[in-house]
Design a protein around this motif. Structure first.
Motif, mmCIF file in Angstrom:
data_model
loop_
_atom_site.group_PDB
_atom_site.id
_atom_site.type_symbol
_atom_site.label_atom_id
_atom_site.label_comp_id
_atom_site.label_asym_id
_atom_site.label_seq_id
_atom_site.Cartn_x
_atom_site.Cartn_y
_atom_site.Cartn_z
ATOM 1 N N GLY A 17 0.858 -1.333 -0.167
ATOM 2 C CA GLY A 17 -0.136 0.106 0.107
ATOM 3 C C GLY A 17 0.869 1.361 0.041
ATOM 4 N N GLN A 18 2.042 1.129 -0.391
ATOM 5 C CA GLN A 18 2.939 2.467 -0.431
ATOM 6 C C GLN A 18 2.834 3.278 -1.284
ATOM 7 N N THR A 19 2.886 4.264 -1.732
ATOM 8 C CA THR A 19 2.606 5.242 -2.692
ATOM 9 C C THR A 19 3.731 6.014 -3.228
ATOM 10 N N HIS A 20 4.616 6.075 -2.485
ATOM 11 C CA HIS A 20 5.862 6.704 -3.007
ATOM 12 C C HIS A 20 7.130 5.927 -2.723
ATOM 13 N N CYS A 21 8.214 6.064 -3.437
ATOM 14 C CA CYS A 21 9.397 5.518 -3.209
ATOM 15 C C CYS A 21 10.605 6.244 -3.653
#
Length: 501
Positions: A171-175
């Motif tokens: 569910g992460q949106t940024h890297c």
């Protein structure tokens, strides 16, 4: 997944044979081939993967990707101009192009990449953004932190894509991804579809691999070139540039992007600093970002870390959804990076530090920072790596000879080179600065003994700093990596002094 689906993701490919095969996994290592594999062959630094195609087919590979024209193969053969590029795009397709589902922030440069990567990740977290991170020291995926502290560089393309897929699944949106020059040159971060590209600086390093400073710069530039060629997710693609670094600034500024942000310690830019106040335990200053000013406090020391912070602020501004308060909290929350100006305290009467500085520029900045932290002597322990950039050995000797009071030259991954020869090249730089062996500098090949010797030289209020290894957990002699940790070696040296009274 069908071979045809994977081949359709390649930028350039010519297929000989059927595309109907069901692919079970992708690999560039013939030893890992199992029935149904897609084997990707490319010409590596020391090994040509095309020589292992027969082995891969014998182990059950269902299809082969390679760079050689007209290759006779018992299974479908896909001809590509660059096998490494193909491996990256195939890996991305296998995982459903995870970077297209993330806001991708790439960080490159010679020095400061890991610190800046962690700063950006801290700022995103402080803003309530569920962000992942991949650096050469640590990784954060799905809320779990992992140590990556051997002789690491950017992971290979299949691992990068796998990590990003895990981020999407969590569910992460940024890297935030640290991209080394070798990783960029070897196409490990192709198909990462970056939205923000940031550079810290480009100084003298990795010429053993790239050949020239210009080729090294061009490798770093690939991160910025990708902004105009990769998948566009809607918001503008932004380049964050260091206006104080002339060698990178003019070159990268010429690349086509949607928008640019600049940062500077000394001149006009979009993100700037003023009212800098340095203290041993904290650095305080004001940041000006796009016309707004706000105070910042950080545990990180030195002007070079102020520059890293400005770069991280630039990334936050580029994302355009992060408040000033989140930026301040994120910066303040980062207490330090393993092996980056890391304090080692065993109750001694002087300051002991471990730092990763392994380039002339980084060593210069580290010694300048150490000088600001003491009224006493600056004592430095460092070496130069074997089978790496030969020119920088004397350059680092010059830097130490100019800025340190006492210098201990020692081993730093000599590999198959003569340690004595490496130390002699560094010593020449010290001698050229008028320093005298036996009173100003010493050569001690045993790194543990070198650190002990430096600690014994120290008086109250001095600074003793071991540079070059930082967070790394091994040291290479010959072809073998032996366990090693500068921080542990420094602790043992300090404890030994206390035990002796």
């Amino acid at each position: 997944m069908r071979l045809g689906q994977l081949v359709g993701a390649l930028p350039r490919a010519a297929v000989a044979g059927s595309s109907d095969a069901e692919i079970t996994h992708i690999t560039s290592d013939s030893r890992q081939v199992k029935p149904g594999a897609l084997f990707v062959a490319y010409t590596g630094v020391g090994v040509d993967g095309h020589g292992f195609i027969g082995d891969a087919v014998g182990r059950g590979a269902a299809a082969v990707v390679g760079q050689v024209d007209g290759l006779a193969c018992a299974v479908p053969y896909i001809r590509v101009p660059d096998g490494r590029e193909a491996l990256a795009f195939l890996s991305a397709a296998w995982h459903g192009f995870p970077a297209r589902k993330l806001v991708m922030i790439g960080v490159t440069g010679t020095d400061g990449k890991t610190t800046t990567t962690n700063l950006i990740h801290n700022i995103l977290t402080a803003a309530g953004i569920n962000a992942g991170m991949i650096s050469t020291v640590n990784a954060v995926i799905g809320g779990q932190a992992y140590d990556t502290g051997l002789h690491t560089t950017t992971p290979d393309a299949p691992d990068v894509q796998k990590y990003m897929a895990q981020m999407v699944q969590a569910g992460q949106t940024h890297c935030v991804l640290e991209a080394t020059s070798e990783g960029l040159a070897q196409r490990r971060v192709d198909a990462c579809d970056f939205d923000v590209a940031l550079v810290t600086n480009i100084t003298h390093e990795h010429l053993y691999f790239h050949g020239t400073r210009e080729a090294y710069r061009a490798a770093k530039g690939r991160l910025f070139e990708a902004l105009s060629t990769s998948f566009h997710k809607g918001p503008p693609k932004v380049a964050v540039l260091n206006a104080d670094d002339a060698f990178s600034y003019d070159y990268l500024r010429a690349m086509p992007v949607d928008a640019r942000l600049t940062y500077s310690l000394s001149g006009p830019a979009d993100i700037v600093a003023r009212e800098l106040r340095y203290a041993p335990q904290a650095t305080r200053f004001s940041v000006g970002a796009m016309g707004e000013w706000f105070p910042v406090e950080t545990s990180l020391v030195g002007a070079f870390n102020v520059a890293n912070i400005l770069a991280a602020v630039g990334a936050a501004v580029a994302i355009n959804t992060i408040s000033t308060e989140a930026i301040q909290r994120g910066i303040a929350a980062l207490k330090g990076i393993p092996g980056r100006m890391e304090r080692i305290d065993e109750g001694q009467a002087f300051l002991a530090l471990v730092d990763f500085a392994h380039t002339p520029n980084a060593l210069e900045k580290a010694l300048e920072t150490a000088r600001q932290m003491t009224t006493g002597q600056v004592i430095v322990v460092f070496g130069a790596a074997g089978l790496r950039d030969v020119q920088k050995r004397g350059m680092m000797g010059h830097v130490a000879g100019r800025l340190a009071d006492k210098i201990v030259i020692t081993a730093e991954d000599p590999r198959t080179e003569s340690l004595d020869d490496i130390m002699a090249a560094v010593a020449q730089g010290c001698l050229a600065q008028g320093r005298r062996e036996g009173s100003d500098f010493w050569r001690i090949g045993d790194r543990a003994e070198a650190i002990r010797f430096a600690a014994r030289l120290a008086q109250p209020d001095d600074v003793v700093m071991a540079c070059g290894k930082g967070h790394e957990q091994s040291m290479c002699f010959g072809a073998t990596e032996y366990p090693w940790d500068d921080r542990q070696a420094m602790r043992e040296a300090l404890r030994g002094m206390k035990d002796k009274g």
